[in-house]
Write a protein that holds these residues in place. Structure first.
Motif, PDB file in Angstrom:
ATOM      1  N   PHE A  59      54.051  28.583  39.566  1.00 44.88           N
ATOM      2  CA  PHE A  59      53.692  28.310  40.953  1.00 44.88           C
ATOM      3  C   PHE A  59      52.764  29.391  41.504  1.00 44.88           C
ATOM      4  O   PHE A  59      51.740  29.088  42.145  1.00 44.88           O
ATOM      5  CB  PHE A  59      54.962  28.212  41.808  1.00 44.88           C
ATOM      6  N   CYS A  60      53.096  30.654  41.271  1.00 43.73           N
ATOM      7  CA  CYS A  60      52.262  31.755  41.770  1.00 43.73           C
ATOM      8  C   CYS A  60      50.875  31.745  41.117  1.00 43.73           C
ATOM      9  O   CYS A  60      49.850  31.914  41.799  1.00 43.73           O
ATOM     10  CB  CYS A  60      52.963  33.087  41.523  1.00 43.73           C
ATOM     11  N   ILE A  61      50.836  31.540  39.809  1.00 42.95           N
ATOM     12  CA  ILE A  61      49.549  31.531  39.113  1.00 42.95           C
ATOM     13  C   ILE A  61      48.708  30.341  39.561  1.00 42.95           C
ATOM     14  O   ILE A  61      47.481  30.444  39.689  1.00 42.95           O
ATOM     15  CB  ILE A  61      49.769  31.511  37.586  1.00 42.95           C
ATOM     16  N   ARG A  62      49.356  29.212  39.814  1.00 50.90           N
ATOM     17  CA  ARG A  62      48.608  28.038  40.277  1.00 50.90           C
ATOM     18  C   ARG A  62      47.950  28.305  41.634  1.00 50.90           C
ATOM     19  O   ARG A  62      46.809  27.900  41.879  1.00 50.90           O
ATOM     20  CB  ARG A  62      49.530  26.828  40.369  1.00 50.90           C
ATOM     21  N   GLN A  63      48.680  28.983  42.532  1.00 50.70           N
ATOM     22  CA  GLN A  63      48.097  29.291  43.841  1.00 50.70           C
ATOM     23  C   GLN A  63      46.919  30.247  43.700  1.00 50.70           C
ATOM     24  O   GLN A  63      45.877  30.076  44.351  1.00 50.70           O
ATOM     25  CB  GLN A  63      49.163  29.901  44.761  1.00 50.70           C
ATOM     26  N   VAL A  64      47.049  31.238  42.843  1.00 57.27           N
ATOM     27  CA  VAL A  64      45.942  32.180  42.626  1.00 57.27           C
ATOM     28  C   VAL A  64      44.743  31.460  42.010  1.00 57.27           C
ATOM     29  O   VAL A  64      43.586  31.675  42.403  1.00 57.27           O
ATOM     30  CB  VAL A  64      46.402  33.347  41.732  1.00 57.27           C
ATOM     31  N   PHE A  65      45.027  30.583  41.034  1.00 59.03           N
ATOM     32  CA  PHE A  65      43.941  29.836  40.396  1.00 59.03           C
ATOM     33  C   PHE A  65      43.226  28.924  41.399  1.00 59.03           C
ATOM     34  O   PHE A  65      41.987  28.823  41.408  1.00 59.03           O
ATOM     35  CB  PHE A  65      44.517  29.001  39.254  1.00 59.03           C
ATOM     36  N   THR A  66      43.990  28.276  42.277  1.00 63.56           N
ATOM     37  CA  THR A  66      43.382  27.401  43.283  1.00 63.56           C
ATOM     38  C   THR A  66      42.507  28.195  44.245  1.00 63.56           C
ATOM     39  O   THR A  66      41.369  27.804  44.555  1.00 63.56           O
ATOM     40  CB  THR A  66      44.474  26.656  44.061  1.00 63.56           C
ATOM     41  N   ILE A  67      43.032  29.326  44.715  1.00 65.32           N
ATOM     42  CA  ILE A  67      42.247  30.150  45.641  1.00 65.32           C
ATOM     43  C   ILE A  67      41.000  30.695  44.954  1.00 65.32           C
ATOM     44  O   ILE A  67      39.896  30.702  45.525  1.00 65.32           O
ATOM     45  CB  ILE A  67      43.118  31.299  46.190  1.00 65.32           C
ATOM     46  N   GLU A  68      41.143  31.130  43.716  1.00 66.98           N
ATOM     47  CA  GLU A  68      39.986  31.678  43.011  1.00 66.98           C
ATOM     48  C   GLU A  68      38.935  30.613  42.735  1.00 66.98           C
ATOM     49  O   GLU A  68      37.732  30.888  42.776  1.00 66.98           O
ATOM     50  CB  GLU A  68      40.442  32.324  41.697  1.00 66.98           C
TER      51      GLU A  68
ATOM     52  N   VAL B 234      40.092  39.946  46.015  1.00 63.70           N
ATOM     53  CA  VAL B 234      40.752  40.257  47.286  1.00 63.70           C
ATOM     54  C   VAL B 234      39.721  40.348  48.411  1.00 63.70           C
ATOM     55  O   VAL B 234      39.939  39.854  49.524  1.00 63.70           O
ATOM     56  CB  VAL B 234      41.554  41.565  47.156  1.00 63.70           C
ATOM     57  N   ALA B 235      38.559  40.968  48.124  1.00 64.62           N
ATOM     58  CA  ALA B 235      37.531  41.099  49.155  1.00 64.62           C
ATOM     59  C   ALA B 235      36.974  39.734  49.557  1.00 64.62           C
ATOM     60  O   ALA B 235      36.763  39.454  50.751  1.00 64.62           O
ATOM     61  CB  ALA B 235      36.402  42.001  48.641  1.00 64.62           C
ATOM     62  N   ALA B 236      36.735  38.877  48.572  1.00 66.62           N
ATOM     63  CA  ALA B 236      36.204  37.550  48.884  1.00 66.62           C
ATOM     64  C   ALA B 236      37.227  36.710  49.650  1.00 66.62           C
ATOM     65  O   ALA B 236      36.879  36.011  50.616  1.00 66.62           O
ATOM     66  CB  ALA B 236      35.799  36.841  47.606  1.00 66.62           C
ATOM     67  N   ALA B 237      38.486  36.773  49.224  1.00 69.05           N
ATOM     68  CA  ALA B 237      39.522  36.030  49.945  1.00 69.05           C
ATOM     69  C   ALA B 237      39.674  36.545  51.367  1.00 69.05           C
ATOM     70  O   ALA B 237      39.820  35.761  52.323  1.00 69.05           O
ATOM     71  CB  ALA B 237      40.848  36.127  49.197  1.00 69.05           C
ATOM     72  N   GLY B 238      39.594  37.873  51.524  1.00 68.39           N
ATOM     73  CA  GLY B 238      39.686  38.448  52.866  1.00 68.39           C
ATOM     74  C   GLY B 238      38.524  38.030  53.757  1.00 68.39           C
ATOM     75  O   GLY B 238      38.710  37.725  54.939  1.00 68.39           O
ATOM     76  N   SER B 239      37.310  38.022  53.193  1.00 67.42           N
ATOM     77  CA  SER B 239      36.152  37.599  53.988  1.00 67.42           C
ATOM     78  C   SER B 239      36.250  36.122  54.377  1.00 67.42           C
ATOM     79  O   SER B 239      35.863  35.740  55.490  1.00 67.42           O
ATOM     80  CB  SER B 239      34.861  37.856  53.203  1.00 67.42           C
ATOM     81  N   THR B 240      36.789  35.309  53.484  1.00 64.51           N
ATOM     82  CA  THR B 240      36.967  33.898  53.813  1.00 64.51           C
ATOM     83  C   THR B 240      37.986  33.724  54.935  1.00 64.51           C
ATOM     84  O   THR B 240      37.759  32.945  55.884  1.00 64.51           O
ATOM     85  CB  THR B 240      37.420  33.118  52.574  1.00 64.51           C
ATOM     86  N   MET B 241      39.089  34.442  54.865  1.00 62.72           N
ATOM     87  CA  MET B 241      40.094  34.349  55.919  1.00 62.72           C
ATOM     88  C   MET B 241      39.545  34.863  57.249  1.00 62.72           C
ATOM     89  O   MET B 241      39.813  34.286  58.313  1.00 62.72           O
ATOM     90  CB  MET B 241      41.343  35.142  55.514  1.00 62.72           C
TER      91      MET B 241
ATOM     92  N   ARG C  88      38.308  28.065  44.700  1.00 67.87           N
ATOM     93  CA  ARG C  88      37.624  27.862  45.973  1.00 67.87           C
ATOM     94  C   ARG C  88      36.746  29.061  46.331  1.00 67.87           C
ATOM     95  O   ARG C  88      35.685  28.888  46.937  1.00 67.87           O
ATOM     96  CB  ARG C  88      38.646  27.625  47.092  1.00 67.87           C
ATOM     97  N   VAL C  89      37.185  30.247  45.966  1.00 63.63           N
ATOM     98  CA  VAL C  89      36.456  31.455  46.353  1.00 63.63           C
ATOM     99  C   VAL C  89      35.129  31.573  45.611  1.00 63.63           C
ATOM    100  O   VAL C  89      34.222  32.274  46.051  1.00 63.63           O
ATOM    101  CB  VAL C  89      37.355  32.692  46.108  1.00 63.63           C
ATOM    102  N   HIS C  90      34.965  30.860  44.497  1.00 64.21           N
ATOM    103  CA  HIS C  90      33.726  30.973  43.728  1.00 64.21           C
ATOM    104  C   HIS C  90      32.508  30.488  44.505  1.00 64.21           C
ATOM    105  O   HIS C  90      31.376  30.805  44.134  1.00 64.21           O
ATOM    106  CB  HIS C  90      33.847  30.196  42.407  1.00 64.21           C
ATOM    107  N   ILE C  91      32.719  29.718  45.563  1.00 61.43           N
ATOM    108  CA  ILE C  91      31.588  29.330  46.405  1.00 61.43           C
ATOM    109  C   ILE C  91      31.261  30.402  47.437  1.00 61.43           C
ATOM    110  O   ILE C  91      30.267  30.283  48.152  1.00 61.43           O
ATOM    111  CB  ILE C  91      31.880  28.002  47.119  1.00 61.43           C
ATOM    112  N   ASN C  92      32.103  31.451  47.498  1.00 65.27           N
ATOM    113  CA  ASN C  92      31.859  32.537  48.444  1.00 65.27           C
ATOM    114  C   ASN C  92      30.771  33.454  47.899  1.00 65.27           C
ATOM    115  O   ASN C  92      30.894  34.001  46.803  1.00 65.27           O
ATOM    116  CB  ASN C  92      33.160  33.328  48.659  1.00 65.27           C
ATOM    117  N   PRO C  93      29.655  33.663  48.643  1.00 62.43           N
ATOM    118  CA  PRO C  93      28.586  34.535  48.130  1.00 62.43           C
ATOM    119  C   PRO C  93      29.019  35.979  47.957  1.00 62.43           C
ATOM    120  O   PRO C  93      28.483  36.702  47.105  1.00 62.43           O
ATOM    121  CB  PRO C  93      27.478  34.389  49.186  1.00 62.43           C
TER     122      PRO C  93
END
Length: 288
Positions: free
Chosen positions: A55-64, A89-96, A66-71
């Motif tokens: 479950f934890c790895i799936r959530q990380v994989f899903t977020i990662e 972490v930086a890309a996820a933080g910038s998206t949030m 989606r984050v690949h579209i983050n410049p």
């Protein structure tokens, strides 16, 4: 359930490490913890830990994914100076932060982005591929083997190619956009109108719920005549059209048959002077 979790963890091992560094990092950390707990946890609790790990790895994989579209994430990965986990972490933080900024300062823009971006992509795929019910592998550029088993294990879904879903969704979006004309009075009565609109749009477009299809089947379809009635009406219309066309052709033929031919006799019958019967034409008298 544990078999599905184990299949997912095996599929994660086949992902390219350079593209999914955070997923591999978290998976390696959970793997070390799993090896430690194997000797300390009771046997009946190990499947529960495997599910928790998956479950934890799936959530990380899903977020990662989606984050690949983050410049920002692409830029940090291209420098190869910052560790991939920190870049994630930086890309996820910038998206949030961007989502929070839009929610506070531009909620209308956030609502339109949620309601247009993903449905527009799915509609384009639906136009391009129609209603083909084939399984697609959408990660060939990532170095992942294009196999349906791997896609199902990773939770990768093909685009929703149901035309009914997206035609009805755009109808719902148009109705909600029209309702924005009265947004002022609505907001005074219901301050959470924008948030509720985002929730309705997500429910209507999410492939897990297909809310637009449910609304069509529940409220719109019962109001329409059954398909058999429509087919019968179309067939009767075609029969009437064919009968009218045949009647018109028959009337034209009848009129052509009844038309008198005397006006054409001078053109069809040669004169007596040209018939070669030995008669000479009358003399022509001229005045002197």
């Amino acid at each position: 359930m544990s078999e599905v979790a184990s299949a997912f963890l095996v599929a994660v091992e086949r992902l390219p490490r350079e593209r999914y560094p955070a997923t591999h990092s978290f998976n390696s950390a959970f793997g070390k913890l799993h090896r430690i707990l194997q000797t300390k946890l009771p046997p009946h609790l190990l499947p529960l830990f495997v599910r928790l790990r998956a479950f934890c790895i799936r959530q990380v994989f899903t977020i990662e994914t989606r984050v690949h579209i983050n410049p920002t994430f692409r830029l940090l990965l291209s420098t190869r100076i910052i560790p991939p986990g920190l870049a994630f972490v930086a890309a996820a933080g910038s998206t949030m932060y961007a989502l929070r900024y839009l929610y506070v300062n531009a909620l209308d823009l956030l609502t339109n982005l949620v309601g247009i971006a993903y449905p527009a992509y799915q509609s384009i795929m639906c136009i391009e591929y129609g209603d083909e019910a084939t399984e697609h592998a959408y990660m060939p550029e990532n170095g992942v083997a294009a196999t349906p088993v791997l896609d199902r294990a990773l939770g990768i879904d093909a685009p929703n190619l149901n035309k009914k879903q997206w035609l009805m969704y755009w109808s719902i979006f148009g109705l909600l956009t029209t309702a924005d004309h009265w947004a002022g009075p609505i907001l005074r009565l219901f301050p959470m109108y924008r948030v509720a609109k985002i929730a309705v749009l997500v429910w209507a477009q999410h492939r897990k719920y297909n809310g637009a299809t449910w609304l069509y089947d529940t409220f719109v379809r019962p109001l329409l005549p059954p398909p058999s009635t429509m087919d019968q009406a179309q067939q009767s219309h075609e029969r009437r059209t064919n009968a009218d066309a045949k009647a018109e052709v028959a009337s034209v033929d009848t009129a052509a048959d009844e038309q008198p031919r005397s006006s054409f006799s001078s053109l069809l019958v040669s004169s007596v002077w040209e018939s070669g019967n030995g008669l000479e034409p009358p003399p022509v008298h001229t005045r002197v």
